[in-house]
Design a protein around this motif. Structure first.
Motif, PDB file in Angstrom:
ATOM      1  N   SER A 188       0.999  -1.090  -0.165  1.00  0.00           N
ATOM      2  CA  SER A 188      -0.077  -0.178   0.180  1.00  0.00           C
ATOM      3  C   SER A 188       0.688   1.474  -0.239  1.00  0.00           C
ATOM      4  O   SER A 188       1.734   0.976   0.487  1.00  0.00           O
ATOM      5  CB  SER A 188      -0.559  -0.167   1.264  1.00  0.00           C
ATOM      6  OG  SER A 188      -0.150   0.603   2.849  1.00  0.00           O
ATOM      7  N   LEU A 189       0.024   2.297  -0.413  1.00  0.00           N
ATOM      8  CA  LEU A 189       1.550   3.638  -1.120  1.00  0.00           C
ATOM      9  C   LEU A 189      -0.148   4.528  -0.831  1.00  0.00           C
ATOM     10  O   LEU A 189      -1.245   4.463  -1.072  1.00  0.00           O
ATOM     11  CB  LEU A 189       2.142   3.515  -1.973  1.00  0.00           C
ATOM     12  CG  LEU A 189       1.640   3.588  -3.696  1.00  0.00           C
ATOM     13  CD1 LEU A 189       2.500   4.594  -3.879  1.00  0.00           C
ATOM     14  CD2 LEU A 189       0.853   2.862  -3.589  1.00  0.00           C
ATOM     15  N   ASP A 190       0.856   6.223   0.489  1.00  0.00           N
ATOM     16  CA  ASP A 190      -0.431   7.029  -0.409  1.00  0.00           C
ATOM     17  C   ASP A 190      -0.054   7.762  -1.440  1.00  0.00           C
ATOM     18  O   ASP A 190       0.960   8.286  -1.505  1.00  0.00           O
ATOM     19  CB  ASP A 190      -0.783   7.512   1.137  1.00  0.00           C
ATOM     20  CG  ASP A 190      -1.186   6.853   2.055  1.00  0.00           C
ATOM     21  OD1 ASP A 190      -2.231   6.154   1.967  1.00  0.00           O
ATOM     22  OD2 ASP A 190      -0.606   7.114   3.475  1.00  0.00           O
ATOM     23  N   VAL A 191      -0.663   8.536  -2.199  1.00  0.00           N
ATOM     24  CA  VAL A 191      -0.763   8.917  -3.017  1.00  0.00           C
ATOM     25  C   VAL A 191      -1.852  10.856  -3.383  1.00  0.00           C
ATOM     26  O   VAL A 191      -3.077  10.500  -2.325  1.00  0.00           O
ATOM     27  CB  VAL A 191      -0.396   8.388  -4.655  1.00  0.00           C
ATOM     28  CG1 VAL A 191       0.326   7.407  -4.701  1.00  0.00           C
ATOM     29  CG2 VAL A 191      -2.514   8.520  -4.431  1.00  0.00           C
ATOM     30  N   ALA A 192      -0.933  11.362  -3.557  1.00  0.00           N
ATOM     31  CA  ALA A 192      -1.968  13.158  -4.357  1.00  0.00           C
ATOM     32  C   ALA A 192      -1.552  13.643  -5.231  1.00  0.00           C
ATOM     33  O   ALA A 192      -0.291  13.418  -5.523  1.00  0.00           O
ATOM     34  CB  ALA A 192      -1.333  13.596  -3.043  1.00  0.00           C
ATOM     35  N   PHE A 193      -2.838  13.852  -5.957  1.00  0.00           N
ATOM     36  CA  PHE A 193      -2.511  14.459  -7.390  1.00  0.00           C
ATOM     37  C   PHE A 193      -3.561  15.533  -7.621  1.00  0.00           C
ATOM     38  O   PHE A 193      -5.064  15.774  -6.633  1.00  0.00           O
ATOM     39  CB  PHE A 193      -3.066  13.337  -8.196  1.00  0.00           C
ATOM     40  CG  PHE A 193      -3.942  12.441  -8.093  1.00  0.00           C
ATOM     41  CD1 PHE A 193      -4.900  12.998  -8.922  1.00  0.00           C
ATOM     42  CD2 PHE A 193      -3.798  11.099  -7.559  1.00  0.00           C
ATOM     43  CE1 PHE A 193      -6.023  12.596  -7.943  1.00  0.00           C
ATOM     44  CE2 PHE A 193      -5.137   9.952  -7.715  1.00  0.00           C
ATOM     45  CZ  PHE A 193      -6.439  10.721  -8.117  1.00  0.00           C
ATOM     46  N   LEU A 194      -3.576  16.265  -8.373  1.00  0.00           N
ATOM     47  CA  LEU A 194      -5.068  17.345  -8.702  1.00  0.00           C
ATOM     48  C   LEU A 194      -5.241  16.876 -10.272  1.00  0.00           C
ATOM     49  O   LEU A 194      -5.228  16.589 -10.329  1.00  0.00           O
ATOM     50  CB  LEU A 194      -3.745  18.437  -9.352  1.00  0.00           C
ATOM     51  CG  LEU A 194      -4.078  20.362  -9.262  1.00  0.00           C
ATOM     52  CD1 LEU A 194      -5.092  20.199  -8.095  1.00  0.00           C
ATOM     53  CD2 LEU A 194      -3.647  20.784  -9.309  1.00  0.00           C
ATOM     54  N   VAL A 195      -6.693  17.307 -10.109  1.00  0.00           N
ATOM     55  CA  VAL A 195      -7.604  16.489 -10.731  1.00  0.00           C
ATOM     56  C   VAL A 195      -8.092  18.668 -11.463  1.00  0.00           C
ATOM     57  O   VAL A 195      -8.611  19.048 -10.504  1.00  0.00           O
ATOM     58  CB  VAL A 195      -9.072  16.368 -10.625  1.00  0.00           C
ATOM     59  CG1 VAL A 195      -9.800  16.403 -11.204  1.00  0.00           C
ATOM     60  CG2 VAL A 195      -8.310  14.853 -10.174  1.00  0.00           C
ATOM     61  N   GLY A 196      -7.534  18.650 -12.556  1.00  0.00           N
ATOM     62  CA  GLY A 196      -7.788  20.090 -13.032  1.00  0.00           C
ATOM     63  C   GLY A 196      -9.417  20.371 -13.638  1.00  0.00           C
ATOM     64  O   GLY A 196     -10.582  19.402 -13.062  1.00  0.00           O
ATOM     65  N   ALA A 197      -9.679  21.329 -14.018  1.00  0.00           N
ATOM     66  CA  ALA A 197     -11.494  21.819 -13.660  1.00  0.00           C
ATOM     67  C   ALA A 197     -11.450  20.842 -15.801  1.00  0.00           C
ATOM     68  O   ALA A 197     -12.972  20.839 -16.059  1.00  0.00           O
ATOM     69  CB  ALA A 197     -10.886  23.497 -14.504  1.00  0.00           C
ATOM     70  N   ASP A 198     -10.313  20.542 -16.366  1.00  0.00           N
ATOM     71  CA  ASP A 198     -10.900  19.724 -17.416  1.00  0.00           C
ATOM     72  C   ASP A 198     -10.269  18.706 -17.208  1.00  0.00           C
ATOM     73  O   ASP A 198     -10.837  18.034 -18.063  1.00  0.00           O
ATOM     74  CB  ASP A 198      -9.352  20.309 -18.402  1.00  0.00           C
ATOM     75  CG  ASP A 198      -8.626  19.738 -18.063  1.00  0.00           C
ATOM     76  OD1 ASP A 198      -8.153  19.290 -17.207  1.00  0.00           O
ATOM     77  OD2 ASP A 198      -6.684  19.924 -18.991  1.00  0.00           O
TER      78      ASP A 198
END
Length: 203
Positions: free
Chosen positions: A137-147
């Motif tokens: 297991s691992l934790d991630v963070a990412f950005l979902v843009g307006a597109d």
């Protein structure tokens, strides 16, 4: 002719004197008044200065719209890895919550969170050397843009295997697509997603 008129005038004057009729005094003609013209007149007042038009106002700078990044929990996302062709099975699941950095703009907050519409992990994404690691297991963070595209994926808690960490962010960024989050006014806005990815890697 002139002499006859003079004689008549004298006769008339003698008659008047004999009759005692006083003669009517003739008023002298009024003397002409003399006026001295003034030559050293003061200079005329200065003319008023012409009215100057105000300087034109500078055009207002265009306002750049900033897409806000706001915080809101996202729905749970579950990833299923298909069975490999050789019969080995890789199963996995990812659960996540959405959280956002502070943002400004006209979005008015998130009324509808981002929703994943495409993308998943595949058996071939995992290196063969990782298929007997068991639970990972691992934790991630990412950005979902307006597109709806994904960017800025980072591993916030490592799985302990750099090849698994690198593969996870690569697949999420390249393959995952979302229906973007929307504000109360219906405008698409960015959302930061945090997820925990878990797999049972067994032969």
């Amino acid at each position: 002719m002139i002499g006859a008129l003079a004689v008549q005038a004298l006769i008339a004057l003698a008659l008047l004197l004999e009759l005692g009729i006083p003669s009517v005094p003739v008023a002298p003609a009024p003397a002409l008044k003399l006026f001295q013209l003034q030559t050293d007149l003061p200079p005329p007042p200065p003319l008023p200065e012409p009215r100057k038009d105000p300087a034109p106002r500078a055009a207002a700078a265009p306002i750049e719209r900033i897409v806000p990044v706001v915080a809101l929990p996202s729905p749970t996302v579950v990833h299923t890895v298909p069975i490999a062709a050789d019969g080995s099975a890789l199963s996995g699941a990812g659960s996540g919550t959405g959280s956002g950095g502070a943002g400004s703009g006209g979005g008015g907050g998130i009324a509808e969170p981002a929703r994943q519409i495409a993308g998943d992990f595949r058996n071939g994404d995992f290196p063969r050397s990782a298929r007997d690691l068991g639970d990972v297991s691992l934790d991630v963070a990412f950005l979902v843009g307006a597109d709806g595209d994904v960017s800025d994926c980072t591993v916030t808690r490592s799985s302990g295997h750099s090849n698994i960490d690198t593969m996870t962010c690569r697949v999420i960024t390249k393959r995952f697509r979302f229906a973007p989050a929307r504000s109360a006014s219906g405008e698409p806005v960015s959302q930061l997603i945090r997820e925990t990815e878990e797999w049972s890697l067994v032969k």
